[in-house]
Design a protein around this motif. Structure first.
Motif, PDB file in Angstrom:
ATOM      1  N   THR A  25       0.833  -1.209   0.000  1.00 50.98           N
ATOM      2  CA  THR A  25       0.000   0.000   0.000  1.00 50.98           C
ATOM      3  C   THR A  25       0.862   1.251   0.000  1.00 50.98           C
ATOM      4  OG1 THR A  25      -1.747  -1.191   1.175  1.00 50.98           O
ATOM      5  CG2 THR A  25      -1.845   1.212   1.215  1.00 50.98           C
ATOM      6  N   LEU A  26       1.946   1.235   0.788  1.00 51.02           N
ATOM      7  CA  LEU A  26       2.860   2.377   0.816  1.00 51.02           C
ATOM      8  C   LEU A  26       3.469   2.618  -0.564  1.00 51.02           C
ATOM      9  CD1 LEU A  26       4.520   4.560   2.247  1.00 51.02           C
ATOM     10  CD2 LEU A  26       6.122   2.763   2.963  1.00 51.02           C
ATOM     11  N   LEU A  27       3.892   1.545  -1.211  1.00 48.63           N
ATOM     12  CA  LEU A  27       4.463   1.665  -2.555  1.00 48.63           C
ATOM     13  C   LEU A  27       3.452   2.258  -3.526  1.00 48.63           C
ATOM     14  CD1 LEU A  27       6.848   1.024  -4.432  1.00 48.63           C
ATOM     15  CD2 LEU A  27       5.913  -1.269  -4.719  1.00 48.63           C
ATOM     16  N   GLN A  28       2.216   1.791  -3.471  1.00 52.56           N
ATOM     17  CA  GLN A  28       1.164   2.327  -4.349  1.00 52.56           C
ATOM     18  C   GLN A  28       0.875   3.794  -4.061  1.00 52.56           C
ATOM     19  OE1 GLN A  28      -1.337  -1.294  -3.203  1.00 52.56           O
ATOM     20  NE2 GLN A  28      -2.335  -0.568  -5.063  1.00 52.56           N
ATOM     21  N   THR A  73      10.764  -2.482   3.041  1.00 59.81           N
ATOM     22  CA  THR A  73      10.020  -3.597   2.443  1.00 59.81           C
ATOM     23  C   THR A  73       9.435  -3.172   1.100  1.00 59.81           C
ATOM     24  OG1 THR A  73       9.467  -4.511   4.618  1.00 59.81           O
ATOM     25  CG2 THR A  73       8.135  -5.243   2.771  1.00 59.81           C
ATOM     26  N   ALA A  74       8.941  -1.939   1.040  1.00 58.75           N
ATOM     27  CA  ALA A  74       8.452  -1.417  -0.238  1.00 58.75           C
ATOM     28  C   ALA A  74       9.582  -1.352  -1.262  1.00 58.75           C
ATOM     29  CB  ALA A  74       7.831  -0.033  -0.038  1.00 58.75           C
ATOM     30  N   VAL A  75      10.792  -0.956  -0.809  1.00 62.69           N
ATOM     31  CA  VAL A  75      11.958  -0.957  -1.703  1.00 62.69           C
ATOM     32  C   VAL A  75      12.230  -2.370  -2.222  1.00 62.69           C
ATOM     33  CG1 VAL A  75      14.478  -0.697  -1.763  1.00 62.69           C
ATOM     34  CG2 VAL A  75      13.068   1.076  -0.718  1.00 62.69           C
ATOM     35  N   HIS A  76      12.204  -3.352  -1.310  1.00 65.35           N
ATOM     36  CA  HIS A  76      12.478  -4.734  -1.712  1.00 65.35           C
ATOM     37  C   HIS A  76      11.470  -5.232  -2.739  1.00 65.35           C
ATOM     38  CE1 HIS A  76      15.583  -4.899   1.196  1.00 65.35           C
ATOM     39  NE2 HIS A  76      14.832  -5.084   2.268  1.00 65.35           N
ATOM     40  N   ILE A  77      10.198  -4.956  -2.467  1.00 68.85           N
ATOM     41  CA  ILE A  77       9.158  -5.397  -3.406  1.00 68.85           C
ATOM     42  C   ILE A  77       9.391  -4.784  -4.778  1.00 68.85           C
ATOM     43  CG2 ILE A  77       6.681  -5.325  -3.928  1.00 68.85           C
ATOM     44  CD1 ILE A  77       6.245  -5.196  -0.831  1.00 68.85           C
ATOM     45  N   MET A  78       9.627  -3.484  -4.793  1.00 63.33           N
ATOM     46  CA  MET A  78       9.830  -2.784  -6.058  1.00 63.33           C
ATOM     47  C   MET A  78      11.088  -3.284  -6.767  1.00 63.33           C
ATOM     48  SD  MET A  78       9.840   1.295  -6.621  1.00 63.33           S
ATOM     49  CE  MET A  78      10.191   2.041  -8.204  1.00 63.33           C
ATOM     50  N   LEU A 121      14.091   2.713  -8.764  1.00 67.74           N
ATOM     51  CA  LEU A 121      14.158   3.002  -7.335  1.00 67.74           C
ATOM     52  C   LEU A 121      14.449   4.469  -7.052  1.00 67.74           C
ATOM     53  CD1 LEU A 121      16.004  -0.240  -6.282  1.00 67.74           C
ATOM     54  CD2 LEU A 121      13.722   0.441  -5.544  1.00 67.74           C
ATOM     55  N   GLN A 122      15.017   5.178  -8.012  1.00 68.37           N
ATOM     56  CA  GLN A 122      15.280   6.598  -7.808  1.00 68.37           C
ATOM     57  C   GLN A 122      13.991   7.396  -7.663  1.00 68.37           C
ATOM     58  OE1 GLN A 122      18.242   8.039  -7.217  1.00 68.37           O
ATOM     59  NE2 GLN A 122      17.102   9.937  -6.838  1.00 68.37           N
ATOM     60  N   ILE A 123      12.965   7.024  -8.427  1.00 68.47           N
ATOM     61  CA  ILE A 123      11.688   7.734  -8.308  1.00 68.47           C
ATOM     62  C   ILE A 123      11.072   7.450  -6.941  1.00 68.47           C
ATOM     63  CG2 ILE A 123      10.475   5.884  -9.542  1.00 68.47           C
ATOM     64  CD1 ILE A 123       9.447   9.565  -9.423  1.00 68.47           C
ATOM     65  N   PHE A 124      11.223   6.228  -6.447  1.00 70.08           N
ATOM     66  CA  PHE A 124      10.689   5.909  -5.123  1.00 70.08           C
ATOM     67  C   PHE A 124      11.454   6.673  -4.040  1.00 70.08           C
ATOM     68  CE2 PHE A 124      10.570   3.305  -1.235  1.00 70.08           C
ATOM     69  CZ  PHE A 124       9.203   3.305  -1.013  1.00 70.08           C
ATOM     70  N   ARG A 125      12.781   6.702  -4.154  1.00 67.08           N
ATOM     71  CA  ARG A 125      13.582   7.427  -3.165  1.00 67.08           C
ATOM     72  C   ARG A 125      13.193   8.904  -3.115  1.00 67.08           C
ATOM     73  NH1 ARG A 125      18.172   6.693  -0.561  1.00 67.08           N
ATOM     74  NH2 ARG A 125      18.575   4.722  -1.634  1.00 67.08           N
ATOM     75  N   THR A 126      13.020   9.506  -4.298  1.00 64.91           N
ATOM     76  CA  THR A 126      12.634  10.914  -4.344  1.00 64.91           C
ATOM     77  C   THR A 126      11.255  11.124  -3.712  1.00 64.91           C
ATOM     78  OG1 THR A 126      13.910  11.165  -6.383  1.00 64.91           O
ATOM     79  CG2 THR A 126      12.342  12.914  -5.849  1.00 64.91           C
ATOM     80  N   ALA A 127      10.328  10.212  -4.004  1.00 64.65           N
ATOM     81  CA  ALA A 127       8.990  10.321  -3.427  1.00 64.65           C
ATOM     82  C   ALA A 127       9.032  10.173  -1.908  1.00 64.65           C
ATOM     83  CB  ALA A 127       8.071   9.269  -4.042  1.00 64.65           C
ATOM     84  N   MET A 169      20.267   0.408  -1.606  1.00 66.07           N
ATOM     85  CA  MET A 169      18.943   0.858  -2.021  1.00 66.07           C
ATOM     86  C   MET A 169      18.056   1.260  -0.850  1.00 66.07           C
ATOM     87  SD  MET A 169      18.285  -1.813  -5.151  1.00 66.07           S
ATOM     88  CE  MET A 169      19.007  -3.158  -4.242  1.00 66.07           C
ATOM     89  N   SER A 170      18.558   1.125   0.356  1.00 71.19           N
ATOM     90  CA  SER A 170      17.747   1.437   1.525  1.00 71.19           C
ATOM     91  C   SER A 170      17.388   2.921   1.567  1.00 71.19           C
ATOM     92  CB  SER A 170      18.503   1.056   2.801  1.00 71.19           C
ATOM     93  OG  SER A 170      17.767   1.448   3.952  1.00 71.19           O
ATOM     94  N   VAL A 171      16.155   3.204   1.958  1.00 69.02           N
ATOM     95  CA  VAL A 171      15.759   4.595   2.210  1.00 69.02           C
ATOM     96  C   VAL A 171      15.742   4.864   3.712  1.00 69.02           C
ATOM     97  CG1 VAL A 171      14.418   4.810   0.092  1.00 69.02           C
ATOM     98  CG2 VAL A 171      13.289   3.992   2.178  1.00 69.02           C
TER      99      VAL A 171
END
Length: 499
Positions: free
Chosen positions: A181-184, A239-244, A291-297, A324-326
């Protein structure tokens, strides 16, 4: 910044060839249907199943070919067909799993999901499908036994890796679903895209030669699934990073099943202390970009979610550091962060390593750089290499060599995608022709090289000399792959030149 993040999030999925997961999955499904038709030439039971396979809706076909047993055995059969290497799996398991899966296609669970003792699901609803969680019982049962064998033989083969599955608890599944859900919430377009390639997840303790592993994605023997260490689940951000991360690998795996990416599979040494193959570098670069877009978000939009998920720093004490950890990546060592590795790989693929990549992969790298550039500076595209005189096509098109289609080919055209799948019984390898190669194939109806070149020039709007530069290598590839047959007085000379 919110608008820019949303723009890049959507843009990473907008490319018709490299980004659109629905099209990638669909093209891969067409490959599997064609492979079954080729395999069915020697198997009456497979021939009997083909009409039912062709009648499936897209959602049903995704369920069928997303089932671990069906896809794993189909990939093993394709490998046996193309290389002659005997598969490691039980003989006849492909036909058995296909028939069983078709018989239950209208039931809620796929064949492999139904073998679980308890039904745990997570993630978004994609046309009635959600991610199912591995919960294999100890009792013997044909599908469960086949799944256990697939895991035993197929968890990252050749990598000195091992995985011990962990039976899930309701709390573990809830933690995984929370991360989905967090990733979405942060990157909805990327999330929906990668979830389209992910059918199941297993919680497992994993090790390789370097020590414990946090995550892994399945190979051909364990496809469409990812593995996550259960101790990672308490931290929703990573965990969201891992899934992605792992689901993006599944996406690229599906993409390169139908389009070769690497010309030569050499090993390269990376400045962060690893020696890996060129294709693994390409997979890593593809993942780092997403993963860069996720990190920025996380950095810009994440604070709005701290009340629900906690702040990333709240989980730092219990999180192992990784690139890749945030949550835990405070290292100042060179190349310890994902964006540094991304920039390095982009620079290498656009310069020193470009010769390792097919034109398809070079275009993908350029697109990925352009897609992420609004968020981070990327290396400029390398200047085109000047063509030396000796690199020009030898000779000129002639009227004495003609080309005709191989009459023994088995074909599957995908008209709206501009793709043709083909296989020659004498060289049983599944080929995919893009629009340009398919056009050249269709023009080979007994025409001479001169006539082929002129016809291609007229259709492409090119001068004849420029058209021949494109026509000659395409003809050479079609001949080498057994797609077309050269005829005429100068065939031997032409074939020697092409070699």
């Amino acid at each position: 910044m919110r608008d820019l993040i949303q723009q890049v999030d959507a843009g990473l999925q907008a490319h018709d060839e490299f980004g659109d997961s629905q099209q990638i999955v669909r093209l891969n499904i067409e490959r599997y249907k064609f492979a079954l038709a080729v395999l069915a030439r020697e198997d009456a039971r497979l021939r009997a199943a083909l009409p039912a396979v062709e009648a499936l809706s897209h959602a049903q076909a995704d369920k069928l070919f997303g089932d671990l047993l069906v896809r794993a055995e189909l990939e093993a059969a394709i490998e046996r067909l193309e290389t002659g290497v005997a598969p490691l799996h039980q003989a006849g398991l492909l036909t058995w799993s296909l028939e069983r899966s078709l018989a239950r296609i209208d039931e809620p669970l796929s064949l492999s999901a139904a073998a679980m003792q308890r039904r745990f699901v997570a993630g978004p609803d994609l046309d009635g499908r959600r991610i199912w969680i591995w919960d294999l019982a100890d009792a013997a049962e044909p599908a469960a036994d086949a799944l256990r064998e697939a895991l035993r033989l197929g968890f990252m083969p050749g990598g000195h890796c091992e995985a011990q599955l962990v039976r899930p608890s309701e709390a573990m599944v809830a933690q995984f679903d929370r991360a989905c859900t967090l990733l979405q919430t942060l990157v909805p377009h990327v999330a929906r895209s990668v979830f389209g390639h992910l059918h199941s997840v297993a919680f497992a303790h994993m090790r390789n030669e370097r020590g414990p592993m946090l995550t892994a994605s399945g190979g051909d023997a364990t496809p469409c699934m990812i593995f996550i260490a259960p101790e990672e689940l308490a931290n929703p951000w990573d965990t969201a990073v891992h899934i992605m991360h792992e689901a993006v690998h599944l996406k690229l795996s599906d993409l390169v099943r139908t389009s070769a990416a690497v010309v030569r599979e050499d090993m390269v040494t990376l400045p962060w202390g690893r020696e890996i193959s060129v294709s693994n570098c390409l997979f890593a670069f593809h993942a780092y970009v997403h993963l860069q877009i996720f990190r920025t978000a996380v950095e810009r939009l994440g604070p709005e979610l701290h009340a629900t998920y906690g702040a990333p720093e709240d989980y730092r004490a219990g999180t192992r550091a990784h690139a890749m950890s945030v949550v835990n990546n405070a290292s100042t060592a060179p190349f310890s962060r994902g964006h540094e590795r991304m920039a390095y790989l982009a620079r290498q693929f656009r310069s020193e390593w470009s010769h390792y990549l097919t034109p398809f992969a070079r275009r993908m790298v350029d697109w990925l750089c352009a897609a992420i550039a609004p968020l981070i500076d990327m290396p400029a595209e390398a200047a085109p290499v000047a063509v030396a005189a000796g690199d020009a096509p030898a000779g000129a098109p002639t009227a004495s060599v003609r080309y005709a289609k191989n009459p023994h080919l088995q074909l599957r055209p995908i008209q709206d995608r501009g793709v043709l799948f083909a296989a020659d019984p004498a060289q049983p390898k599944i080929r995919k022709l893009n629009t340009a190669a398919w056009l050249m194939f269709e023009l080979c109806d007994g025409r001479s090289e001169l006539d082929l070149t002129q016809a291609y020039a007229d259709l492409a709007g090119l001068a004849s000399d420029r058209a021949w530069r494109q026509v000659e290598p395409t003809l050479g590839n079609l001949v080498a792959n057994g797609m077309i047959l050269p005829q005429g007085q100068s065939v031997a000379a032409r074939e020697g030149r092409a070699a």
